[in-house]
Design a protein around this motif. Structure first.
Motif, PDB file in Angstrom:
ATOM      1  N   TYR A 181      49.919   3.437  64.332  1.00 30.37           N
ATOM      2  CA  TYR A 181      50.315   3.119  62.964  1.00 30.37           C
ATOM      3  C   TYR A 181      51.372   2.021  62.908  1.00 30.37           C
ATOM      4  O   TYR A 181      51.960   1.771  61.849  1.00 30.37           O
ATOM      5  CB  TYR A 181      50.851   4.370  62.271  1.00 30.37           C
ATOM      6  CG  TYR A 181      49.835   5.475  62.115  1.00 30.37           C
ATOM      7  CD1 TYR A 181      48.504   5.187  61.848  1.00 30.37           C
ATOM      8  CD2 TYR A 181      50.208   6.815  62.233  1.00 30.37           C
ATOM      9  CE1 TYR A 181      47.573   6.201  61.707  1.00 30.37           C
ATOM     10  CE2 TYR A 181      49.284   7.836  62.093  1.00 30.37           C
ATOM     11  CZ  TYR A 181      47.965   7.521  61.834  1.00 30.37           C
ATOM     12  OH  TYR A 181      47.044   8.531  61.689  1.00 30.37           O
TER      13      TYR A 181
ATOM     14  N   GLN B 126      50.667  -0.582  60.296  1.00 30.74           N
ATOM     15  CA  GLN B 126      50.034  -0.071  59.089  1.00 30.74           C
ATOM     16  C   GLN B 126      51.097   0.401  58.086  1.00 30.74           C
ATOM     17  O   GLN B 126      52.280   0.509  58.414  1.00 30.74           O
ATOM     18  CB  GLN B 126      49.083   1.081  59.446  1.00 30.74           C
ATOM     19  CG  GLN B 126      47.926   0.638  60.344  1.00 30.74           C
ATOM     20  CD  GLN B 126      46.912   1.748  60.535  1.00 30.74           C
ATOM     21  OE1 GLN B 126      46.639   2.516  59.628  1.00 30.74           O
ATOM     22  NE2 GLN B 126      46.345   1.814  61.735  1.00 30.74           N
ATOM     23  N   ASN B 127      50.640   0.677  56.887  1.00 29.96           N
ATOM     24  CA  ASN B 127      51.527   1.153  55.823  1.00 29.96           C
ATOM     25  C   ASN B 127      51.850   2.625  56.063  1.00 29.96           C
ATOM     26  O   ASN B 127      51.111   3.516  55.650  1.00 29.96           O
ATOM     27  CB  ASN B 127      50.856   0.966  54.465  1.00 29.96           C
ATOM     28  CG  ASN B 127      51.785   1.312  53.315  1.00 29.96           C
ATOM     29  OD1 ASN B 127      52.770   2.023  53.479  1.00 29.96           O
ATOM     30  ND2 ASN B 127      51.462   0.809  52.140  1.00 29.96           N
TER      31      ASN B 127
END
Length: 269
Positions: free
Chosen positions: A183, A186-187
């Motif tokens: 992640y 990523q957001n």
């Protein structure tokens, strides 16, 4: 004959459970495990048991009951990830997990709960703790307890400036997501909100709130048969929990099984 194509996630969970249990058996008989390895093996074995329960509930088509067990599975999965996701923290976090357990059980002894054979079990666990790491964690636990003036028992994951809750803004779920390499770009806020909302949704029936959901609106719901709902999509979570846990176990704890685990994961997708 069961139509295997109609429930693909059921088939995949069954496959992951079998592989995971085979790995755990091999690990258990390979050598004497140290404390961190025992904690990891125990938590993963618990995740396997919960996944098997999810599988059985899914076959009955009991949606709310499946959500209940997925909630418990999520708690086990997040705890396991927190312990093993960062190699440099494994010893302290595994020891913290054991100290948290010991402290809770000691409270049970003091209040007269589960006394039979419990003290000998606690002594055995304590004997497996590395003296230096154990003392460091005990000191941290006592400091956290004293800061609250004895008002609360510290959560094992809160030690060493860890998360203060499970699903809150400064919680364990968010910390695990922040430490997840996948992640990195990523957001994380969006991903955290997804997990948080799932946990909240799964928790509703755990607290009994869903019992009146449909019946108050439509009394004829009482006449409907139990189960039979299509819950296979929700079972995808069990697949994800098992696969990522296996990945971390192979990379960070039992590297001798890394190649076998990687081969298995490729076969799942």
């Amino acid at each position: 004959m069961k139509n295997l194509q109609s429930k693909p996630n059921e088939v995949r969970v069954e496959k992951a459970i079998k592989f995971g249990k085979d790995i755990i058996r091999e690990i258990g008989k390979s050598r004497e495990l140290n404390l961190e390895e025992l904690v990891v093996a125990s938590l993963f074995n618990s995740l396997l048991r919960r996944s098997k329960a999810c599988l059985a509930i899914n076959r009955e088509g009991l949606r709310d009951e499946l959500y209940n067990m997925l909630r418990v599975s999520l708690e086990t999965y997040i705890s396991l990830c927190y312990i093993i996701q960062k190699r440099k923290f494994i010893k302290d976090r595994a020891t913290s997990y054991c100290v948290g357990y010991l402290k809770q059980q000691q409270t049970n002894i003091e209040t007269g709960e589960n006394v039979a054979n419990l003290q000998s079990s606690l002594n055995l666990i304590a004997s497996k703790l590395e003296k230096e790491a154990y003392q460091r964690v005990i000191n941290e636990w006592e400091n956290a307890r004293n800061k609250s003036e004895g008002k609360y028992t510290p959560k094992w994951y809160s030690l060493f400036n860890g998360p203060t809750s499970f699903a809150g803004e400064k919680g364990l779920i968010k910390k695990v997501l922040e430490e997840t390499p996948a992640y990195k770009n990523q957001n994380k806020t969006a991903i955290f909100n997804t997990y948080k909302n799932l946990y909240g949704y799964f928790s509703q029936d755990a607290h009994g709130y869903n019992a009146i959901d449909n019946i108050i609106l439509d009394q004829s719901t009482l006449q409907q048969p139990l189960g039979g709902e299509d819950t296979d999509n929700a079972l995808q979570l069990s697949v994800s929990f098992l696969v990522y846990s296996l990945k971390l176990i192979g990379e960070n704890v039992f590297p001798e099984y890394k190649k076998d685990i990687q081969f298995f994961i490729r076969s799942m997708y």
